[in-house]
Design an enzyme around this catalytic site. Structure first.
Site, PDB file in Angstrom:
ATOM      1  N   ASN A 110       0.828  -1.196   0.000  1.00  0.00           N
ATOM      2  CA  ASN A 110       0.000   0.000   0.000  1.00  0.00           C
ATOM      3  C   ASN A 110       0.873   1.262   0.000  1.00  0.00           C
ATOM      4  O   ASN A 110       2.098   1.194  -0.019  1.00  0.00           O
ATOM      5  CB  ASN A 110      -0.943  -0.018   1.212  1.00  0.00           C
ATOM      6  CG  ASN A 110      -2.289   0.617   0.909  1.00  0.00           C
ATOM      7  OD1 ASN A 110      -2.365   1.643   0.232  1.00  0.00           O
ATOM      8  ND2 ASN A 110      -3.355   0.015   1.412  1.00  0.00           N
ATOM      9  N   HIS A 140      23.735   1.056  12.145  1.00  0.00           N
ATOM     10  CA  HIS A 140      25.087   1.359  12.604  1.00  0.00           C
ATOM     11  C   HIS A 140      25.302   0.705  13.958  1.00  0.00           C
ATOM     12  O   HIS A 140      24.342   0.457  14.697  1.00  0.00           O
ATOM     13  CB  HIS A 140      25.289   2.876  12.747  1.00  0.00           C
ATOM     14  CG  HIS A 140      25.236   3.622  11.457  1.00  0.00           C
ATOM     15  ND1 HIS A 140      26.344   3.851  10.661  1.00  0.00           N
ATOM     16  CD2 HIS A 140      24.195   4.196  10.804  1.00  0.00           C
ATOM     17  CE1 HIS A 140      25.996   4.545   9.596  1.00  0.00           C
ATOM     18  NE2 HIS A 140      24.689   4.762   9.653  1.00  0.00           N
TER      19      HIS A 140
END
Length: 209
Positions: A110, A140
């Site tokens: 969607n 990270h």
């Protein structure tokens, strides 16, 4: 069928410290050892692809909604292959790489969904994704000394006939079992068993069937 591991997954495990233990060194290792901060070849190639696919998605997201030919042509460039049979993607659609987003037949995506797919995302047959869902395979390290030196990553695997609600966020390394439901707004950091409903800010199994 489990997805194929992306080539960088599993590299440099000696640096550990995240749940995924998978790292990409951002800078060239040899030059960094000499005090020069020069981007490494793999990171540079990834960045170039990000720039390219961002340009493609920006064009996709301004097309008239009924321009099916134009949408199909741009999505083929973004994904690196034609859409499988019965796949529906409602723009706006966002991805930072595209080539590692594996869509099976009859997937429905969607509006406003985001796929950060460099470490790999597989959506099985018949998966339905509500608006503004986000799939993130990259990050990270938490350690501040390593945070700007490395990227972490782990693939996301979504089995057949899964329904993911609006605004859900699927984090690196998660597998979601067949027929499962992820409630709207859930943050999914752990694997989801087949035929279960998970809900809540930290998604947890609420019931099974």
């Amino acid at each position: 069928m489990p997805m194929t591991e992306h080539p960088f997954v599993g590299q440099m495990r000696k640096y550990g410290g995240m749940a995924s233990d998978n790292f990409m060194l951002i800078h060239d290792a040899e030059l960094l050892a000499q005090g020069e901060r020069v981007l490494g070849a793999e990171f540079t190639a990834m960045h170039e692809r990000v720039v390219q696919v961002t340009e493609l998605t920006s064009r996709l997201n301004i097309l008239p909604f009924d321009d099916e030919t134009g949408k199909a042509a741009l999505l083929e460039q973004i994904l690196g292959r034609p859409l499988p049979a019965g796949v529906t993607i409602y723009p706006p659609f966002y991805t930072d790489h595209g080539l590692h987003l594996d869509l099976a037949e009859r997937v429905f995506i969607n509006q406003g969904c985001t796929f950060l797919d460099y470490a790999g995302i597989r959506l099985g047959r018949g998966v339905m994704i509500g608006p503004k869902a986000t799939f993130i395979t990259m990050g990270h390290p938490v350690d501040p000394e390593e945070r700007r030196r490395f990227l972490t990553g782990a693939p996301i695997d979504v089995a057949e006939n899964v329904w993911i609600g609006a605004g859900a966020m699927i984090l690196p390394g998660v597998s979601i079992g067949r027929d499962a439901v992820v409630a709207a707004g859930a943050v999914v950091a752990d694997d989801v068993p087949a035929r279960t409903l998970v809900a809540g800010p930290k998604a947890a199994v609420r019931r099974g069937w």
